[in-house]
Design an enzyme around this catalytic site. Structure first.
Site, PDB file in Angstrom:
ATOM      1  N   GLY A 120      78.323 -25.244  53.044  1.00 16.98           N
ATOM      2  CA  GLY A 120      78.129 -25.554  51.628  1.00 16.98           C
ATOM      3  C   GLY A 120      77.160 -24.563  51.006  1.00 16.98           C
ATOM      4  O   GLY A 120      76.275 -24.041  51.689  1.00 16.98           O
ATOM      5  N   GLN A 134      71.447 -20.975  45.069  1.00 18.86           N
ATOM      6  CA  GLN A 134      71.072 -20.283  46.309  1.00 18.86           C
ATOM      7  C   GLN A 134      71.408 -18.791  46.261  1.00 18.86           C
ATOM      8  O   GLN A 134      70.949 -18.025  47.104  1.00 18.86           O
ATOM      9  CB  GLN A 134      71.763 -20.935  47.512  1.00 18.86           C
ATOM     10  CG  GLN A 134      71.265 -22.357  47.779  1.00 18.86           C
ATOM     11  CD  GLN A 134      71.981 -22.974  48.957  1.00 18.86           C
ATOM     12  OE1 GLN A 134      73.037 -23.566  48.786  1.00 18.86           O
ATOM     13  NE2 GLN A 134      71.433 -22.829  50.144  1.00 18.86           N
ATOM     14  N   CYS A 182      70.233 -25.514  56.307  1.00 17.50           N
ATOM     15  CA  CYS A 182      70.445 -25.029  54.941  1.00 17.50           C
ATOM     16  C   CYS A 182      70.362 -23.509  54.977  1.00 17.50           C
ATOM     17  O   CYS A 182      69.466 -22.955  55.620  1.00 17.50           O
ATOM     18  CB  CYS A 182      69.356 -25.600  54.031  1.00 17.50           C
ATOM     19  SG  CYS A 182      69.497 -25.046  52.322  1.00 17.50           S
ATOM     20  N   LEU A 183      71.286 -22.848  54.301  1.00 14.05           N
ATOM     21  CA  LEU A 183      71.267 -21.378  54.307  1.00 14.05           C
ATOM     22  C   LEU A 183      70.001 -20.830  53.660  1.00 14.05           C
ATOM     23  O   LEU A 183      69.629 -19.689  53.895  1.00 14.05           O
ATOM     24  CB  LEU A 183      72.515 -20.823  53.609  1.00 14.05           C
ATOM     25  CG  LEU A 183      73.842 -21.127  54.334  1.00 14.05           C
ATOM     26  CD1 LEU A 183      75.020 -20.631  53.509  1.00 14.05           C
ATOM     27  CD2 LEU A 183      73.871 -20.524  55.728  1.00 14.05           C
ATOM     28  N   HIS A 209      73.816 -33.108  49.951  1.00 20.97           N
ATOM     29  CA  HIS A 209      72.861 -32.023  50.209  1.00 20.97           C
ATOM     30  C   HIS A 209      72.996 -30.947  49.129  1.00 20.97           C
ATOM     31  O   HIS A 209      71.991 -30.496  48.560  1.00 20.97           O
ATOM     32  CB  HIS A 209      73.140 -31.441  51.609  1.00 20.97           C
ATOM     33  CG  HIS A 209      72.368 -30.196  51.944  1.00 20.97           C
ATOM     34  ND1 HIS A 209      71.508 -30.118  53.016  1.00 20.97           N
ATOM     35  CD2 HIS A 209      72.340 -28.961  51.357  1.00 20.97           C
ATOM     36  CE1 HIS A 209      70.977 -28.890  53.063  1.00 20.97           C
ATOM     37  NE2 HIS A 209      71.474 -28.177  52.069  1.00 20.97           N
ATOM     38  N   GLU A 210      74.242 -30.550  48.842  1.00 24.00           N
ATOM     39  CA  GLU A 210      74.457 -29.492  47.841  1.00 24.00           C
ATOM     40  C   GLU A 210      74.065 -29.961  46.442  1.00 24.00           C
ATOM     41  O   GLU A 210      73.518 -29.189  45.648  1.00 24.00           O
ATOM     42  CB  GLU A 210      75.915 -29.013  47.849  1.00 24.00           C
ATOM     43  CG  GLU A 210      76.390 -28.398  49.157  1.00 24.00           C
ATOM     44  CD  GLU A 210      75.451 -27.351  49.720  1.00 24.00           C
ATOM     45  OE1 GLU A 210      74.832 -26.613  48.941  1.00 24.00           O
ATOM     46  OE2 GLU A 210      75.318 -27.285  50.958  1.00 24.00           O
ATOM     47  N   HIS A 244      70.524 -29.549  45.655  1.00 24.66           N
ATOM     48  CA  HIS A 244      70.138 -28.193  45.240  1.00 24.66           C
ATOM     49  C   HIS A 244      70.163 -28.059  43.713  1.00 24.66           C
ATOM     50  O   HIS A 244      69.358 -27.343  43.134  1.00 24.66           O
ATOM     51  CB  HIS A 244      71.088 -27.144  45.832  1.00 24.66           C
ATOM     52  CG  HIS A 244      70.756 -26.739  47.237  1.00 24.66           C
ATOM     53  ND1 HIS A 244      69.557 -26.155  47.578  1.00 24.66           N
ATOM     54  CD2 HIS A 244      71.465 -26.818  48.394  1.00 24.66           C
ATOM     55  CE1 HIS A 244      69.550 -25.897  48.878  1.00 24.66           C
ATOM     56  NE2 HIS A 244      70.700 -26.290  49.404  1.00 24.66           N
TER      57      HIS A 244
HETATM   58 NI    NI Z   1      71.234 -26.177  51.440  1.00 22.75          NI
END
Ligand code: NI
Length: 172
Positions: A46, A51, A94-95, A136-137, A140
């Site tokens: 995701g 991000q 998480c990236l 989660h996304e 963000h």
């Molecule tokens: Ni994330």
């Protein structure tokens, strides 16, 4: 398509609230194609636009595994209309928090409304890993990271580690 740079913590941008998108045009489609390629390249499931430094309420998700057929989901202006009382726990990464993982409890099911890549209103009921990934996304978009659900001590330890990583010289 192009791979974009993923912003990592600590970075004030990750704490901003993303803005709603007015209409879906070439610009949004190109951005989401780039986001998808960036996410695949980083082996993520995701990615939110913030991000890659863009404050728009756009998310790409694909929870298909390895050899499975790719199954990308594009969420524009998503909003959750229902969350189950029942919760589930998944180990999240998480990236934007490279190398960091923690078990996070979230509602096990969620229903959301969103606009798809063609500008159509859609509804989606999700459970399991997909429900966790969506929530989660969507965090963000509000400037929330999964580490915010941990104790203050754990959170500051992770941020410290990531800061050190950033300041150490690049290994070429
Ligand atoms: Ni994330």
């Amino acid at each position: 398509m192009a791979i974009r740079t993923i912003i990592t913590e600590p970075n004030k941008l990750l704490r901003q609230i993303s803005k709603p998108v007015n209409g879906v045009g070439k610009e949004e489609q190109k951005l989401m194609d780039d986001m998808l390629e960036t996410m695949y390249d980083a082996n993520g499931i995701g990615l939110a636009a913030i991000q890659v430094g863009i404050l728009k309420r756009l998310i790409v998700i694909d929870i298909s595994k390895g050899e499975e057929k790719k199954n990308p989901i594009f969420l524009i202006n998503p909003s959750i209309v229902h969350q189950s009382k029942k919760t589930s726990v998944y180990e999240e990464g998480c990236l934007s928090l490279p190398g960091q993982f923690a078990e996070i409890e979230r509602p096990a099911e969620c229903t959301l409304k969103y606009v798809d890549l063609n500008g159509k209103q859609k509804e989606l009921k999700a459970e399991g890993l997909l429900a966790t990934c969506i929530q989660h996304e969507m965090d963000h978009l509000e400037g929330i990271l999964f580490i915010d659900y941990l104790s203050k001590l754990k959170r500051s330890m992770i941020i410290k580690k990531l800061s050190k990583l950033k300041s150490s010289p690049a290994k070429l």
